[in-house]
Design an enzyme around this catalytic site. Structure first.
Site, short mmCIF file in Angstrom:
data_model
loop_
_atom_site.label_atom_id
_atom_site.label_comp_id
_atom_site.label_asym_id
_atom_site.label_seq_id
_atom_site.Cartn_x
_atom_site.Cartn_y
_atom_site.Cartn_z
CG LEU A 1 -2.19 -0.78 1.22
CD1 LEU A 1 -2.85 -0.72 2.59
CD2 LEU A 1 -3.14 -0.28 0.16
CG ASP A 2 1.13 3.86 -3.36
OD1 ASP A 2 2.08 3.05 -3.49
OD2 ASP A 2 0.42 4.24 -4.31
N PRO A 3 2.23 4.94 0.87
CG PRO A 3 4.38 5.79 1.28
CD PRO A 3 3.53 5.14 0.20
#
Length: 288
Positions: free
Chosen positions: A42-44
């Protein structure tokens, strides 16, 4: 626990917004005291379900990756960004804001097996470099489209004058940011992803997830999900004689229907995954 007394299993992490997936895994690793890995980065800027495998449970990821994933995403219309989301260089006022009827009308175009161009700011490998590395260096490059599967897209609500919220069910490898780009293009405008929550990944659901900030040495083991419970293959329980053969690499003769099976040893402990071709049963992935 496996036969060596090492912890195996999964933690259903609810990744915090702003944290990297690697940071969340590192926290689990410290508590477990052994190698850990995550499934489906998951992207930040995103939050939500991030399954983390402890120890040899990571060997089961190949069986879990094709599972359905569900997201709730906010798309801001009339805006563009080099990253396709709010983490990049955002420009507002570059397109009209469609109404709900228009949006609902184009959504069926993006359901099913569709071709999708990944974002340039992604982890896609181009001649040994990641897409985001090349993009940050200002290099020109083109990513080929890839087939992804979108099971459904539902417009949930209008959040504000230019933001709409969607529920998206899709297969692995689907970029929600790319959907924002492509849906808005079909409407003759621009949009970027401004929020993202993964609410489900296979059997891992946000309703039974835990934030790493809430984990401690005292309660950590209470949140470990047994490795065999996340796999929905039928069970095959070995007799003592079969166990001796199979663990020594000798295939078993049987008439099981073709497919994968969860292997349990004679003492009922979970061993791993086996495969039957209808005549021969072999071990495929061992956890202990």
């Amino acid at each position: 626990m496996d036969s060596l007394g090492h912890i195996t299993g999964f933690i259903n992490v609810n990744k915090a917004e702003g944290a990297s997936s690697a940071q969340e895994v590192s926290r689990i690793k410290k508590l477990a005291g052994m190698p850990c890995g995550h499934m489906g980065t998951l992207d930040p800027m995103a939050s939500g379900v991030l399954p983390v495998a402890i120890g040899n449970a990571a060997r089961l990821f190949d069986y879990l990756l094709p599972k359905h994933k569900t997201y709730v995403a906010d798309f801001t219309f009339g805006a563009s960004s080099d990253t396709l989301d709010t983490t990049g260089s955002v420009t507002h006022g570059c397109g009209r804001i469609p109404d709900e009827t228009e949006i609902i009308g184009v959504l069926p175009q993006f359901v099913g097996d569709i071709m999708q161009v990944p974002p340039q700011y992604s982890a896609k490998n181009i001649n040994g470099k990641r897409g985001y590395q090349l993009a940050r260096m200002g290099q020109e490059f083109t990513l080929p489209p890839k087939q992804v599967t979108v099971y459904s897209i539902e417009l949930l609500s209008k959040v504000s004058s230019d933001v709409y919220r969607f529920k998206i069910e899709c297969g692995g490898g689907t970029y929600i940011r790319s959907l924002a780009r492509d849906i808005s293009a079909a409407l003759g405008t621009n949009a970027i992803m401004s929020a993202l929550v993964r609410t489900q990944s296979g059997m891992f659901d946000i309703n039974n997830s835990v934030r790493t900030a809430d984990l401690s040495a005292d309660n950590f083991k209470n949140y470990i999900i047994p490795a065999d419970s996340v796999i929905d293959f039928p069970a095959y329980r070995l007799t003592a004689a079969e166990e001796k053969k199979l663990l020594n690499g000798v295939p078993l003769q049987n008439s099981l229907p073709q497919g994968n099976y969860k292997i349990y040893l004679a003492d009922e402990s979970f061993y791993g995954i086996g495969f039957s071709d209808g005549k021969i049963f072999k071990k495929r992935t061992k956890l202990c």
